[in-house]
Design a protein around this motif. Structure first.
Motif, PDB file in Angstrom:
ATOM      1  N   GLU A  37      25.691  -3.502 -48.922  1.00 34.67           N
ATOM      2  CA  GLU A  37      26.022  -4.774 -48.282  1.00 34.67           C
ATOM      3  C   GLU A  37      25.802  -4.595 -46.802  1.00 34.67           C
ATOM      4  OE1 GLU A  37      29.939  -6.003 -49.274  1.00 34.67           O
ATOM      5  OE2 GLU A  37      29.391  -6.339 -51.362  1.00 34.67           O
ATOM      6  N   ARG A  38      24.877  -5.370 -46.270  1.00 38.75           N
ATOM      7  CA  ARG A  38      24.567  -5.203 -44.853  1.00 38.75           C
ATOM      8  C   ARG A  38      24.694  -6.534 -44.141  1.00 38.75           C
ATOM      9  NH1 ARG A  38      18.926  -2.209 -45.295  1.00 38.75           N
ATOM     10  NH2 ARG A  38      18.783  -3.636 -47.031  1.00 38.75           N
ATOM     11  N   THR A  39      25.124  -6.471 -42.936  1.00 39.68           N
ATOM     12  CA  THR A  39      25.125  -7.683 -42.119  1.00 39.68           C
ATOM     13  C   THR A  39      24.305  -7.392 -40.878  1.00 39.68           C
ATOM     14  OG1 THR A  39      27.160  -6.969 -41.082  1.00 39.68           O
ATOM     15  CG2 THR A  39      27.346  -8.542 -42.887  1.00 39.68           C
ATOM     16  N   PHE A  40      23.697  -8.438 -40.359  1.00 36.55           N
ATOM     17  CA  PHE A  40      22.796  -8.277 -39.220  1.00 36.55           C
ATOM     18  C   PHE A  40      23.231  -9.187 -38.091  1.00 36.55           C
ATOM     19  CE2 PHE A  40      20.440  -7.207 -42.995  1.00 36.55           C
ATOM     20  CZ  PHE A  40      19.903  -5.976 -42.639  1.00 36.55           C
ATOM     21  N   PHE A  41      22.803  -8.824 -36.904  1.00 36.54           N
ATOM     22  CA  PHE A  41      23.124  -9.671 -35.760  1.00 36.54           C
ATOM     23  C   PHE A  41      22.259 -10.917 -35.752  1.00 36.54           C
ATOM     24  CE2 PHE A  41      24.938  -5.733 -34.087  1.00 36.54           C
ATOM     25  CZ  PHE A  41      26.177  -6.222 -33.701  1.00 36.54           C
ATOM     26  N   ASP A  42      21.030 -10.764 -36.183  1.00 38.31           N
ATOM     27  CA  ASP A  42      20.116 -11.902 -36.101  1.00 38.31           C
ATOM     28  C   ASP A  42      19.813 -12.436 -37.494  1.00 38.31           C
ATOM     29  OD1 ASP A  42      18.919  -9.577 -36.824  1.00 38.31           O
ATOM     30  OD2 ASP A  42      16.929 -10.303 -36.262  1.00 38.31           O
ATOM     31  N   GLU A  43      19.099 -13.527 -37.529  1.00 33.80           N
ATOM     32  CA  GLU A  43      18.847 -14.173 -38.803  1.00 33.80           C
ATOM     33  C   GLU A  43      17.789 -13.456 -39.624  1.00 33.80           C
ATOM     34  OE1 GLU A  43      17.701 -18.023 -37.661  1.00 33.80           O
ATOM     35  OE2 GLU A  43      19.647 -18.473 -36.755  1.00 33.80           O
ATOM     36  N   HIS A  44      16.917 -12.721 -38.933  1.00 29.84           N
ATOM     37  CA  HIS A  44      15.792 -12.143 -39.654  1.00 29.84           C
ATOM     38  C   HIS A  44      16.111 -10.803 -40.264  1.00 29.84           C
ATOM     39  CE1 HIS A  44      13.767 -15.369 -37.650  1.00 29.84           C
ATOM     40  NE2 HIS A  44      14.185 -14.896 -36.493  1.00 29.84           N
ATOM     41  N   GLY A  45      17.302 -10.336 -40.035  1.00 32.00           N
ATOM     42  CA  GLY A  45      17.674  -9.065 -40.617  1.00 32.00           C
ATOM     43  C   GLY A  45      17.024  -7.908 -39.936  1.00 32.00           C
ATOM     44  N   ALA A  46      16.861  -8.033 -38.634  1.00 32.89           N
ATOM     45  CA  ALA A  46      16.220  -6.948 -37.917  1.00 32.89           C
ATOM     46  C   ALA A  46      17.232  -6.030 -37.241  1.00 32.89           C
ATOM     47  CB  ALA A  46      15.268  -7.508 -36.866  1.00 32.89           C
ATOM     48  N   ILE A  47      18.277  -6.609 -36.662  1.00 32.80           N
ATOM     49  CA  ILE A  47      19.226  -5.794 -35.913  1.00 32.80           C
ATOM     50  C   ILE A  47      20.468  -5.569 -36.775  1.00 32.80           C
ATOM     51  CG2 ILE A  47      20.503  -5.572 -33.771  1.00 32.80           C
ATOM     52  CD1 ILE A  47      18.546  -7.788 -32.732  1.00 32.80           C
ATOM     53  N   PHE A  48      20.634  -4.355 -37.139  1.00 28.51           N
ATOM     54  CA  PHE A  48      21.679  -4.022 -38.096  1.00 28.51           C
ATOM     55  C   PHE A  48      23.045  -4.103 -37.425  1.00 28.51           C
ATOM     56  CE2 PHE A  48      24.282  -0.734 -40.128  1.00 28.51           C
ATOM     57  CZ  PHE A  48      24.315  -1.259 -41.397  1.00 28.51           C
ATOM     58  N   LYS A  49      23.957  -4.728 -38.059  1.00 29.53           N
ATOM     59  CA  LYS A  49      25.293  -4.863 -37.474  1.00 29.53           C
ATOM     60  C   LYS A  49      26.255  -3.902 -38.148  1.00 29.53           C
ATOM     61  CE  LYS A  49      28.655  -8.542 -36.518  1.00 29.53           C
ATOM     62  NZ  LYS A  49      28.967  -9.933 -36.868  1.00 29.53           N
ATOM     63  N   SER A  50      26.480  -4.115 -39.405  1.00 32.40           N
ATOM     64  CA  SER A  50      27.369  -3.191 -40.110  1.00 32.40           C
ATOM     65  C   SER A  50      27.053  -3.300 -41.591  1.00 32.40           C
ATOM     66  CB  SER A  50      28.828  -3.568 -39.882  1.00 32.40           C
ATOM     67  OG  SER A  50      29.073  -4.811 -40.509  1.00 32.40           O
ATOM     68  N   GLY A  51      27.649  -2.453 -42.356  1.00 36.18           N
ATOM     69  CA  GLY A  51      27.374  -2.541 -43.783  1.00 36.18           C
ATOM     70  C   GLY A  51      28.158  -1.506 -44.554  1.00 36.18           C
ATOM     71  N   THR A  52      28.221  -1.704 -45.826  1.00 34.23           N
ATOM     72  CA  THR A  52      28.849  -0.707 -46.681  1.00 34.23           C
ATOM     73  C   THR A  52      27.882  -0.399 -47.801  1.00 34.23           C
ATOM     74  OG1 THR A  52      29.846  -2.449 -47.980  1.00 34.23           O
ATOM     75  CG2 THR A  52      31.212  -1.467 -46.264  1.00 34.23           C
ATOM     76  N   ALA A  53      27.970   0.791 -48.270  1.00 29.73           N
ATOM     77  CA  ALA A  53      27.155   1.159 -49.418  1.00 29.73           C
ATOM     78  C   ALA A  53      28.040   1.920 -50.386  1.00 29.73           C
ATOM     79  CB  ALA A  53      25.986   2.020 -48.989  1.00 29.73           C
ATOM     80  N   GLU A  54      27.730   1.770 -51.637  1.00 30.12           N
ATOM     81  CA  GLU A  54      28.564   2.428 -52.627  1.00 30.12           C
ATOM     82  C   GLU A  54      27.636   2.929 -53.715  1.00 30.12           C
ATOM     83  OE1 GLU A  54      32.443   0.977 -55.067  1.00 30.12           O
ATOM     84  OE2 GLU A  54      30.545   0.015 -55.539  1.00 30.12           O
ATOM     85  N   ILE A  55      27.902   4.123 -54.150  1.00 28.24           N
ATOM     86  CA  ILE A  55      27.138   4.610 -55.291  1.00 28.24           C
ATOM     87  C   ILE A  55      28.131   5.131 -56.291  1.00 28.24           C
ATOM     88  CG2 ILE A  55      26.763   6.851 -54.171  1.00 28.24           C
ATOM     89  CD1 ILE A  55      24.063   6.876 -55.658  1.00 28.24           C
ATOM     90  N   ARG A  56      27.983   4.694 -57.491  1.00 31.83           N
ATOM     91  CA  ARG A  56      28.939   5.153 -58.492  1.00 31.83           C
ATOM     92  C   ARG A  56      28.268   5.178 -59.853  1.00 31.83           C
ATOM     93  NH1 ARG A  56      30.144   0.940 -61.459  1.00 31.83           N
ATOM     94  NH2 ARG A  56      30.012  -1.126 -60.560  1.00 31.83           N
ATOM     95  N   LEU A  57      28.940   5.835 -60.747  1.00 36.24           N
ATOM     96  CA  LEU A  57      28.408   5.980 -62.085  1.00 36.24           C
ATOM     97  C   LEU A  57      28.492   4.643 -62.808  1.00 36.24           C
ATOM     98  CD1 LEU A  57      27.371   8.339 -63.688  1.00 36.24           C
ATOM     99  CD2 LEU A  57      29.613   8.532 -64.714  1.00 36.24           C
ATOM    100  N   LEU A  58      27.431   4.320 -63.474  1.00 30.58           N
ATOM    101  CA  LEU A  58      27.448   3.078 -64.247  1.00 30.58           C
ATOM    102  C   LEU A  58      28.276   3.306 -65.499  1.00 30.58           C
ATOM    103  CD1 LEU A  58      26.173   0.267 -64.434  1.00 30.58           C
ATOM    104  CD2 LEU A  58      24.420   1.286 -65.837  1.00 30.58           C
TER     105      LEU A  58
END
Lengths: 647, 230, 494, 313
Positions: free
Chosen positions: A574-595
């Motif tokens: 899950e990522r959020t960006f400062f701009d609309e085009h998704g160029a400047i990364f703001k923050s985000g979370t990532a998760e990896i888990r067993l299915l």
């Protein structure tokens, strides 16, 4: 005499149930008395069980038939006696352990409820096994489900427990539905509740009944794909309860299946194949999932799935061989299944109890936070090691003895059965061998991560050995594991089954001991007796830390990769960006888990479907009188039309 | 003595009247006129009862006519009219599910349906009583038409009138089964009156404007947040 | 005579209530009434040679047979418990102002009259009379629902009245059909159950069916059968809990009672199969709708109400089978369901007092720390819940198993469907309890709860009912069995 | 238990202990030659063992009784397993000795303890070795059991003694299936004894090591016991192969001459096999660990083929 003993046992179980509920004060003495009743009752139960098992004949109890409506009847034959013995041994040890264990739990007077329900739970299981007809079987089956549900919900305010509770409740109720359906179909076929052989019943009824009962028992015993409640319920409940559920309750389901297969149905080949397939799948997948698990009790739960799978393989093999006209081999397979039930009950309760001690000492269930406990809890360590050796099916312990019987049945059968069946059996055999070897790997990992190496957390470093009472119960179980392993041949002979191809494990044990002594003697006399302590060789590093150790995850990594098709991971970004085009990364979370394959592709979609329907149905109740009146109006019109149409 | 065929013809004419009143109740918007029409409908029933008395001579019919007159022509319409003035609602213009025109068509369909169904049901019995059959068709149709009022109109008062109209249907049907003990009829009427009184009182709670309602409700803590005393 | 005694007792009760000056006195009078009624019923049971016909009763419209007495026994037992419960519960309502002081007398008058009317309904031999009493129960219980005078309560009461009454009108038409048919068959029309049952074998099946369908409409509405059930969850959820218990435990039985009686007649007329089909269809639909409605429920009393709907479905399905064994267990199920449901509503009432859940229909219960504040109620709900989903050793277990067994003989397919639906209902119940009861309050974030000191009078009925249930599920006396069996014989289900 | 059998126990144990280091040394020598080195003497293994036996033992501070017990248990288990495979003389089986499943599980017992000892000291190398050893053992297991099941079909028994006796009676290479079995057995041998391409027994510090990693913390006589047991295990599996495929000379009656001849022949046959193993190892590169499953799959395919041929032929 046997009758009186049995009834006395029931009364003591009852006393163990009533006492802590009647005396509600939060005092240790109350709980100890309750557990003492349970232990006494178990001992009393064990005597008639052994007597019947040794051939004193079937015991029939007078039935309770209120006003002639139905009858609740009990009978103890050898099959029942065997399972009663299993219940008695495990219950006594678990209760012995729980005397001390329950004092260390939180929850105040709720603990009274815990020990009361434990008694009730055991009582219900005893009565299920002793039931002489399907109705009383079902009655106590339900009672057992209810009692075990309360036990699972002991720490009811934990989120994990409530999830476990919901899973357990749903699955157990589903099992009830199927068992009930099976019993009803059986009744339709035979017209009675008796557990007698079905004669001249339409085959669709018999088949339907079998399928329903099989599904019911499979759910209750955690056969894949109905297994999901096990790895939730076992970690959530207190350890003695996990031990009882895993060691005994699953066996009661096995008993149910066996009782119906042996006494009621005349199985067909494909029934056996079905059971064999499900058993094999459970065995293999169970152990593979167990390898991946780093919650100690969840791992044991998966391992239970594996072992139940092995037991089901034995039952399936029994039917396949029986229908193929090989009664002797079929008997060996059945003996293997039964013996493995007993053995699994012993070593799995041993493992759960020692795991409980470990968790009590370290306050965590995560094996990555343990380590080095063999120095701090040497006795518990030794007991756990015995259990691990037994469950990994290593000679001369009992797990090996029962798996050996199954291997013998497999090996012998392939020399005689028809080709296609033979190839099928071979595949099962190969998977069986895989299971057995994987379970060894799994328990090397378990014992290694928990007890060996360096402590990986402060709690683990500060752990202490548990009190003697918490060692006594597992101690008896461990002794039983060793004895049953060593004297497997003799035990089977006493029970009346002589199997010439079965090796005498006692002899092997003697040889092992002899070689051990010999080696030790040679080493002792031939080499210097000095030793010194020096740091572990770390390839030149200056210091060694727990962080550099091989972790449990690391240990199972190779198998993870090999079986990677079975462990699917799910990555979520899950990522959020400062701009609309998704160029400047703001923050985000990532998760990896067993299915969680079964959960996410089977359970949850079904649940969601139900929820969707429920949402649609809820729209009916839209809180508007006009709509309600419209329903009435439309229904009346429909009824009128129906009336006119039917006239 | 009036000729029976003439009376029977008259009864039929009155049946048509009843249907017309029922249709009016379904489609009218003015509450007061609905109440009046209901009174008229009841009055028609009274007349039918009296005519049937002439036809059959059962004294119970006179009694029925009397109590119907008392309760349905006088007491209930008066009561409802009073309540209606109190809660200051004159019109019920909202329709649910059915518009006035479509409800007319539906009522026609209903009568047809009831006729066909009952025709089939009674045809099987063989010895159907003509008058009984006729009463059944009309009665049930009237009930269904009354029921349409209960779900297609928004105001509870209108719904009550719809219900009363249904009850008239039952009575119409009952008129043809004269053997029913009078005590039963009487109790039914008592029952009906209680029902209507209660429902109307309750309706006050629902149909009254918000201010009236607040007056009634501000005593309860349950609704404290929303109901500040003004 | 007996009816007269009942009437006199009721009059005395009313007088007592009118003379009483405070809540305790009124309540005591009501308890006394219920107890006397219960004792009377027991006396009839023990002394009287059933069935008692008009001669000894003193009126041509009344009689007492086993079925009527059975229902009266259940009703008086529940009324006794509920009256005792109301002692504490209504006091709580008064304290919190949810019930006006001025409405109190009306409440108890309605209460007393409701019991009297119920007994009269079950003892009436005349269809129309029964119909009138049944209507009266609707009206009076609607008063009890609306007594809280909140807009939602009025709303629920109006729904109840409208749906039940309009449908009941169709029942009356059905009765007229029966009357007419009997007139055609026997020459003189009759509306007496007993005579109809005797004459029913000569009825044309289609007429009997038509009558049954019409009668069924009304009584289905009364007993909350889909799609007439819509009033039930709202009325049961919003009524004061003492009243909810009566609504669910007693009033639903009135509808089922009417259906059973009519069904017996239709069965005699040889039109049983069509009626069975209808009953089974509506039964399965009812169970299904109730089960699915229970899944997303967030309100305890509504959940319990839907569970009532579900059980009415089971009863219908059991009736549809129509074998003597099935009818036996249906009758037993009626008793078991009434007692269980009453105890559940009692427990829910305590929780309601504790957590002050709003009575509106979208309300979400905010239950926290339930085992700390209200352990008895929590256990009452849990044990009652186990009982209602059919766990041993409670009586619903036995009746459910045997009804399902009998259903299997009729149609395994329907059996499978019903089992799945029952499973869903049970899961919904369990899910609700697990998720609701596990909540603990978070210090600082939740407002502190004031513990509600539950009066003894609210606790005793729960314990008594659960104890009775426990015994009823295990002990079956021959007297009880032969009593129910004579009901079946009287209804001629053989 | 007959006298014959007691004599068998003594002869077999003594013989295997004596010759085991020889074959291990021989393989090394062959590998050295093929690499163009002279290599250590063939008897170097004996010298190593003797030297290790005289050294003092060093334990890690984290080591527990597992570390101390493992060499003994390991040795005992392997030696009992050695009783299951007659090298030179096949007596009547007694009390299930010779049971093929028991044989496998005795090896598993040894492996279990060895893996635990690998984890005991908290060294990451030991852990890695244990992890890989257990993984490989697990995935080769289906192949092993299928091969043994195939043997059971061919010889109508699953007792090694009976198999040897019947193969000795018929001579050698009776059926084509035996060749296939031989291939599979060879793969099992390679895997079980940790040889290239599965493992490299010569290295201690490569990250690829498996068996050597596990015993990295073993010292002194403990190490000697571990090395000896590894050599015994190698010899056992070689013997299994030899006596099934080329059983010529295998004694079935207890005579001094017969046993002597059988021993000489066995040493010759064993040396030959050792040379083959050495050459095989030299011709191979060590496979990446995660390519091993495909190797095992091949072995599994072979053994299943045997079964299918046997079943449908």
């Amino acid at each position: 005499m046997i009758q009186e003993l049995f009834i006395a046992a029931l009364l003591f179980f009852g006393a163990g149930f009533v006492l802590p509920l009647a005396v509600r004060s939060d005092r240790r003495i109350v709980r100890t008395a309750s557990y003492a009743c349970t232990i006494l009752a178990s001992v009393l139960l064990g005597i008639p069980a052994i007597a019947v098992l040794l051939g004193s004949g079937t015991v029939i109890f007078p039935a309770y038939a209120p006003a002639g409506l139905f009858s609740i009847a009990f009978v103890i034959d050898r099959l029942a006696a065997f399972f009663l013995l299993l219940i008695a041994v495990v219950s006594a040890c678990v209760a012995l352990y729980a005397i001390e264990y329950s004092e260390h739990l939180d929850g105040g007077s709720r603990r009274n409820l815990l020990c009361g329900c434990t008694s009730l739970f055991i009582l219900a299981m005893v009565l299920v096994v002793a039931s002489a007809n399907t109705l009383s079987f079902f009655f106590f089956w339900e009672l057992m489900a209810a009692a075990s549900f309360f036990l699972v919900m002991y720490e009811y305010d934990q989120p994990a427990t409530s999830r476990a509770g919901i899973f357990y409740f749903i699955m157990t109720h589903l099992s009830t539905v199927f068992v009930m359906l099976g019993i009803i179909l059986l009744w339709l076929g035979s017209g009675s509740f008796a557990l007698d052989h079905l004669a001249d019943t339409p085959s669709y009824l018999a088949t339907g009944s079998f399928l329903a009962l099989f599904t019911g028992f499979a759910i209750k015993s955690g056969i894949i794909p109905f297994h999901k409640w096990l790895p939730y319920a076992h970690p959530a409940s207190p350890s003695p309860i996990s031990a009882l559920m895993s060691a005994v309750m699953l066996k009661v389901a096995v008993y149910g299946l066996l009782r119906f297969l042996l006494d009621v149905f005349s199985p067909e080949l494909w029934w056996g194949a079905l059971i064999l397939v499900f058993g094999t799948a459970s065995a293999v997948l169970g152990v593979i999932y167990a390898l991946k698990e780093h919650d100690l009790k969840a791992m044991l739960a998966y391992s239970s799935i594996e072992n139940i799978g092995i037991i089901f393989m034995g039952i399936g093999l029994y039917i396949v061989l029986g229908t193929a006209g090989l009664p002797f081999l079929a008997t060996i397979a059945l003996l293997g299944a039964l013996f493995h039930s007993l053995n699994h009950a012993l070593f799995k309760s041993l493992l759960f109890l020692t795991a409980g001690s470990v968790i009590h000492a370290t306050h965590t269930r995560d094996i990555e936070h343990m380590g080095g406990l063999v120095h701090r809890m040497p006795k518990t360590g030794a007991l756990f090691c015995t259990g691990a050796l037994a469950i990994a099916a290593l000679p001369p312990l009992n797990g090996f003895a029962s798996e050996l019987l199954l291997f013998i049945a497999f090996f012998e059968s392939v020399t005689v059965v028809e080709p296609l069946v033979k190839v099928f059996l071979f595949l099962c055999l190969a998977l069986f061998a895989l299971t057995s070897a994987l379970s060894a790997a799994c328990f090397v990992k378990a014992f290694g991560s928990v007890f060996l190496g360096m402590p990986r957390s402060p709690e683990s470093a500060g752990a202490h050995e548990v009190p003697a009472l918490m060692l006594a119960g597992p101690g008896i179980l461990a002794a039983a594991c060793v004895v049953l392993g060593l004297f497997a041949f003799q035990v089977l002979t006493i029970a009346g089954f002589t199997i010439p191809v079965m090796p005498d494990i006692f002899l092997i044990g003697l040889l092992l001991l002899m070689m051990l002594v010999l080696t030790y003697a040679v080493a002792f006399f031939a080499s210097p007796r000095t030793s010194r302590v020096s740091g572990t060789w770390g390839c030149g590093t200056h210091f060694q830390e727990a962080g550099t150790e091989y972790s449990g995850h690391g240990f199972s990594e190779p198998l993870d990769i090999i079986f990677s098709p079975l462990y699917r991971t799910r990555i979520r970004n899950e990522r959020t960006f400062f701009d609309e085009h998704g160029a400047i990364f703001k923050s985000g979370t990532a998760e990896i888990r067993l299915l969680r394959v079964f959960e996410e592709y089977l359970y949850l979609p079904v649940a969601r479907q139900f929820y969707r329907i429920a949402g649609a149905v809820a729209k009916i109740q839209n809180n508007c009188l006009d709509t309600y009146m419209l329903y009435v109006f439309v229904t009346i019109l429909t009824l009128l039309v129906f009336l006119g149409w039917s006239a | 003595m009036i000729e029976s065929a003439f009376v029977a013809g008259l009864v039929r004419v009155l049946f048509v009247c009843i249907i017309i009143t029922a249709v009016y109740i379904i489609s009218a918007r003015n509450l007061l006129s609905i109440v009046s029409v209901y009174a008229v409908q009841s009055l028609t029933l009274v007349v039918i009862a009296l005519l049937l008395y002439l036809l059959e001579g059962a004294p119970v019919l006179i009694a029925i006519a009397a109590i119907t007159f008392a309760s349905k022509v006088l007491i209930i319409p008066y009561f409802i009219a009073t309540i209606q003035e109190k809660i200051r609602i004159k019109r019920d213009i909202q329709f649910h599910f059915l518009s006035p025109t479509s409800s007319l068509f539906v009522s026609m369909g209903l009568m047809l349906l009831v006729y066909i169904v009952l025709e089939r049901v009674m045809a099987a019995t063989g010895d159907r009583d003509n008058l009984f059959f006729f009463g059944a068709v009309l009665g049930i149709s009237l009930m269904l038409m009354g029921m349409m009022v209960t779900f297609s109109r928004k105001r509870a008062l209108t719904k009550i009138l719809g219900f009363l109209s249904m009850e008239n249907g039952v009575l119409l049907f009952g008129l043809f089964v004269t053997e029913l003990p009078f005590i039963i009829e009487f109790l039914i009427v008592i029952d009906l009156i209680i029902l209507v009184l209660l429902t109307t009182i309750l309706t006050v709670g629902l149909d009254s404007t918000l201010e009236d309602y607040h007056k009634r409700l501000h005593r309860f803590h349950l609704w404290e947040d929303e109901v500040e005393v003004r | 005579m007996i009816i007269l005694i009942f009437a006199i007792l009721s009059a005395l009760t009313l007088a007592g209530i009118l003379l009483s000056r405070n809540h305790r006195q009124m309540n005591t009078v009501c308890i006394a009434q219920s107890v006397t009624f219960a004792l009377m019923a027991c006396w009839i049971l023990l002394a009287g040679q059933l069935p008692v016909y008009r001669i000894s009763i003193g009126s041509p419209y009344f009689f007492i047979d086993h079925l009527g007495l059975y229902e009266v026994l259940i009703s008086t037992l529940i009324f006794t418990c509920a009256a005792l419960y109301a002692r504490g519960y209504v006091a709580g309502l008064l304290d919190s102002g949810e019930l006006e002081k001025g409405s109190l007398r009306l409440f108890y008058i309605a209460w007393a009259v409701l019991l009297a009317v119920l007994v009269l309904a079950f003892f009436s031999d005349n269809l129309a009379l029964f119909w009138i009493f049944a209507e009266l129960t609707t009206i009076i219980s609607a008063i009890l629902v609306a007594i809280l005078s909140a807009r939602d309560n009025i709303d629920a009461a109006i729904k109840y009245i409208f749906i039940a009454s309009t449908s009941m009108l169709f029942s009356f038409v059905g009765f007229i059909f029966l009357f007419e048919t009997s007139r055609v068959v026997t020459g003189t029309g009759t509306l007496n159950w007993t005579e109809l049952l005797l004459a029913a074998h000569a009825f044309p099946p289609i007429m009997a069916t038509a009558a049954f369908v019409l009668v069924f409409i009304g009584f289905a509405a009364k007993s909350g059968i889909f799609p007439f059930h819509t009033w039930l969850p709202e009325a049961h959820a919003k009524a004061p809990s003492a009243v909810s218990a009566i609504l669910s435990g007693v009033l639903l039985n009135v509808g089922i009672y009417g259906i059973i009686r009519t069904y017996a007649i239709v069965n005699q007329a040889g039109a049983g199969s069509t009626a069975s089909f209808l009953l089974a269809l509506f039964g399965v639909l009812t169970i299904g709708i109730a089960a699915f409605s229970m899944i997303p429920q967030k309100n305890l009393k509504k959940l319990i109400a839907f569970s009532s709907v579900e059980n009415m479905g089971i009863i219908l399905v059991g009736l549809a089978v129509a074998t003597p064994v099935a009818i036996f267990w249906v009758l037993f199920h009626i008793m078991a369901h009434s007692l269980t449901k009453a105890s559940l509503f009692f427990s829910a009432g305590i929780l309601h007092r504790q957590y002050k859940s709003p009575l509106s229909s979208e309300a979400v219960d905010d239950i926290r720390d339930v085992f700390v504040y209200q352990p008895l109620a929590a256990w009452g709900i849990i044990i009652g819940g186990l009982a209602i989903i059919g766990m041993p050793p409670f009586p619903i277990f036995v009746s459910k198993v045997f009804i399902m067994l009998q259903l299997g003989t009729a149609s395994p397919l329907v059996l499978g469907t019903v089992l799945v639906l029952l499973f869903i209902a049970a899961v919904a119940f369990g899910y609700f309890i697990i998720t609701m009861f596990r909540k603990r309050s978070r210090p600082g974030r939740d407002t502190d709860l004031v513990p509600y000191r539950t009066p003894v009078s609210m606790k005793v009925p729960i314990i008594v009912l659960l104890f009775i249930l426990l015994v009823a599920g295990i002990v079956f006396t021959t007297g009880e069995v032969s009593f129910i069996q004579s009901i079946i014989t009287e209804l001629k289900f053989t | 238990m007959s006298l014959d059998f007691i004599i068998y126990l003594i002869i077999n144990t003594a013989f295997i202990l004596l010759i085991a280091p020889l074959f291990a040394g021989l393989i090394r020598k062959v590998k050295a030659w093929t690499q163009g080195r002279q290599g250590p003497p063939v008897l170097q293994q004996y010298y190593n063992l003797a030297k290790l036996f005289r050294k003092e033992i060093i334990y890690s501070p984290h080591a527990s009784w597992i570390m101390r017990a493992t060499p003994l248990v390991n040795m005992a288990a392997i030696m009992v397993a050695a009783l299951f495979v007659p090298l030179v003389f096949v007596p009547e089986p007694v009390g299930g000795i010779g049971n093929i499943i028991l044989f496998l599980y005795l090896l598993a017992l040894a492996r279990f303890f060895m893996a635990l000892a690998g984890l005991d000291a908290g060294s990451s190398f030991g852990g890695m070795g244990s992890s890989r050893e257990m993984s490989i053992a697990a995935i080769i297991e289906p192949t092993t059991i299928i091969v043994f099941a195939a043997l059971a079909i061919v010889f109508k028994s699953f007792n090694i003694f009976v198999m040897f006796a019947s193969s000795a009676a018929t001579g050698a290479l009776t059926t084509p299936t035996i060749i296939l079995i031989g291939i599979s057995l060879f793969i099992i041998l390679i895997v079980e004894t940790s040889r290239i391409p599965v493992d490299n027994p010569e290295t201690h510090l490569e990250l690829t090591m498996i068996h050597e990693g596990m015993i990295l913390e073993q010292t002194g006589r403990n190490l000697a016991l571990m090395e000896l047991s590894a050599a015994v295990k190698l010899t056992l599996l070689m013997a299994l192969m030899i006596n099934l495929i080329i059983p010529a000379g295998l004694a079935v009656t207890l005579t001094a001459a017969g046993i002597f001849i059988a021993a000489i022949l066995f040493i010759l046959k064993g040396s030959l096999l050792a040379v083959i193993i050495g050459l095989f190892e030299s011709s191979m590169a060590k496979k990446r660990f995660f390519q091993l499953p495909s190797l095992f799959a091949m072995a599994f395919f072979f053994s299943t083929l045997i079964i299918i041929i046997e079943v449908f032929a």
